[in-house]
Design a protein around this motif. Structure first.
Motif, PDB file in Angstrom:
ATOM      1  N   PHE A 152     -22.878  22.635  58.919  1.00  0.00           N
ATOM      2  CA  PHE A 152     -24.207  23.143  59.278  1.00  0.00           C
ATOM      3  C   PHE A 152     -24.177  24.641  59.593  1.00  0.00           C
ATOM      4  CE2 PHE A 152     -24.821  18.662  59.874  1.00  0.00           C
ATOM      5  CZ  PHE A 152     -26.172  18.435  59.663  1.00  0.00           C
ATOM      6  N   MET A 153     -23.007  25.239  59.593  1.00  0.00           N
ATOM      7  CA  MET A 153     -22.844  26.608  60.066  1.00  0.00           C
ATOM      8  C   MET A 153     -23.693  27.609  59.292  1.00  0.00           C
ATOM      9  SD  MET A 153     -19.247  28.653  60.527  1.00  0.00           S
ATOM     10  CE  MET A 153     -18.608  27.290  61.503  1.00  0.00           C
ATOM     11  N   ASN A 154     -23.828  27.412  58.001  1.00  0.00           N
ATOM     12  CA  ASN A 154     -24.561  28.362  57.160  1.00  0.00           C
ATOM     13  C   ASN A 154     -25.897  27.810  56.681  1.00  0.00           C
ATOM     14  OD1 ASN A 154     -22.440  30.311  57.268  1.00  0.00           O
ATOM     15  ND2 ASN A 154     -21.324  29.157  55.694  1.00  0.00           N
ATOM     16  N   ARG A 155     -26.384  26.780  57.364  1.00  0.00           N
ATOM     17  CA  ARG A 155     -27.653  26.169  56.959  1.00  0.00           C
ATOM     18  C   ARG A 155     -28.783  26.618  57.873  1.00  0.00           C
ATOM     19  NH1 ARG A 155     -27.301  19.839  56.296  1.00  0.00           N
ATOM     20  NH2 ARG A 155     -29.518  20.292  55.954  1.00  0.00           N
ATOM     21  N   ASN A 156     -29.927  26.911  57.270  1.00  0.00           N
ATOM     22  CA  ASN A 156     -31.123  27.230  58.045  1.00  0.00           C
ATOM     23  C   ASN A 156     -31.861  25.925  58.348  1.00  0.00           C
ATOM     24  OD1 ASN A 156     -30.661  29.731  56.047  1.00  0.00           O
ATOM     25  ND2 ASN A 156     -31.618  30.461  57.934  1.00  0.00           N
ATOM     26  N   ILE A 157     -31.718  25.466  59.595  1.00  0.00           N
ATOM     27  CA  ILE A 157     -32.281  24.176  59.983  1.00  0.00           C
ATOM     28  C   ILE A 157     -32.619  24.215  61.468  1.00  0.00           C
ATOM     29  CG2 ILE A 157     -30.005  23.165  60.445  1.00  0.00           C
ATOM     30  CD1 ILE A 157     -31.098  20.510  59.352  1.00  0.00           C
TER      31      ILE A 157
END
Length: 215
Positions: free
Chosen positions: A75-80
């Motif tokens: 999830f580190m590079n996800r826009n959420i």
């Protein structure tokens, strides 16, 4: 690109998230803490950090620890958003594991003076736990009502017996036949007569002699 970045970029949850067989027959709770969760805000792109708390009672499968670490790090590079990330983790793990009970809590670090905690749990399990409790409370209230009615019935029976005895002239109160143990108003402590006392005298007792001096 470094190997860690490559692993996270190519991580596929359906393919790479491993599950193992649960060999235990008893029910037990598994608790996992993942303190390095990070995702990106979908509006600003700023990073959001959180600690993920996972609790579940396994059914037939348990999750492998290394792969769940990689899944969380993906999830580190996800826009959420906070809400979507925790609900997605819950949905994926519930589908993979099919546990008897599961609860996931995301405790996000404060940002902009706002502290967010997202919690998702098995509602069906909670309802199954609350239902017997409600039935137990209803049973307790029923017992209390029965006890009250039984107590009122005993009181009515005593009143009925007392009234029947009064009509027959057989009062159950024997207070009039018993001698009074209290003190009467004219009672006074009795003293021994004066004749009963004897003055003690000793031989050789002499009264003090008064000597008058001439002026």
């Amino acid at each position: 690109m470094r190997y860690g970045e490559q692993i996270l970029k190519e991580f596929d949850v359906e393919r790479d998230l491993e599950v193992w067989e649960n060999k235990q027959e008893r029910e037990y709770m598994i608790k996992i803490i993942l303190p390095e969760f990070c995702c990106l805000c979908p509006r600003s792109g700023y990073p959001d950090f959180a600690t993920i708390y996972l609790e579940y009672i396994p059914n037939k499968l348990v999750v492998e620890l290394k792969t769940i670490k990689l899944y969380i790090n993906s999830f580190m590079n996800r826009n959420i958003s906070h809400e979507d990330s925790i609900n997605e983790i819950y949905t994926v793990l519930e589908k993979k594991l099919e546990p008897k009970y599961m609860k996931i809590t995301g405790d996000f670090n404060p940002r902009g003076n706002v502290h967010t905690v997202i919690e998702v749990s098995s509602q069906s399990f909670l309802k199954s736990v609350e239902k017997p409790r409600k039935e137990e409370q209803a049973y307790e209230f029923k017992d209390r009502g029965d006890n009250k009615r039984a107590g009122a019935r005993r009181i009515n029976e005593r009143e009925r017996d007392r009234s029947r005895d009064d009509k027959r002239g057989n009062s159950r109160s024997f207070s009039s036949d018993r001698p009074s143990r209290g003190f009467k108003s004219d009672d006074k402590p009795k003293r021994a007569p004066k004749d009963g006392f004897r003055k003690i005298s000793f031989e050789g007792d002499k009264k003090p002699r008064i000597v008058k001096k001439d002026k």
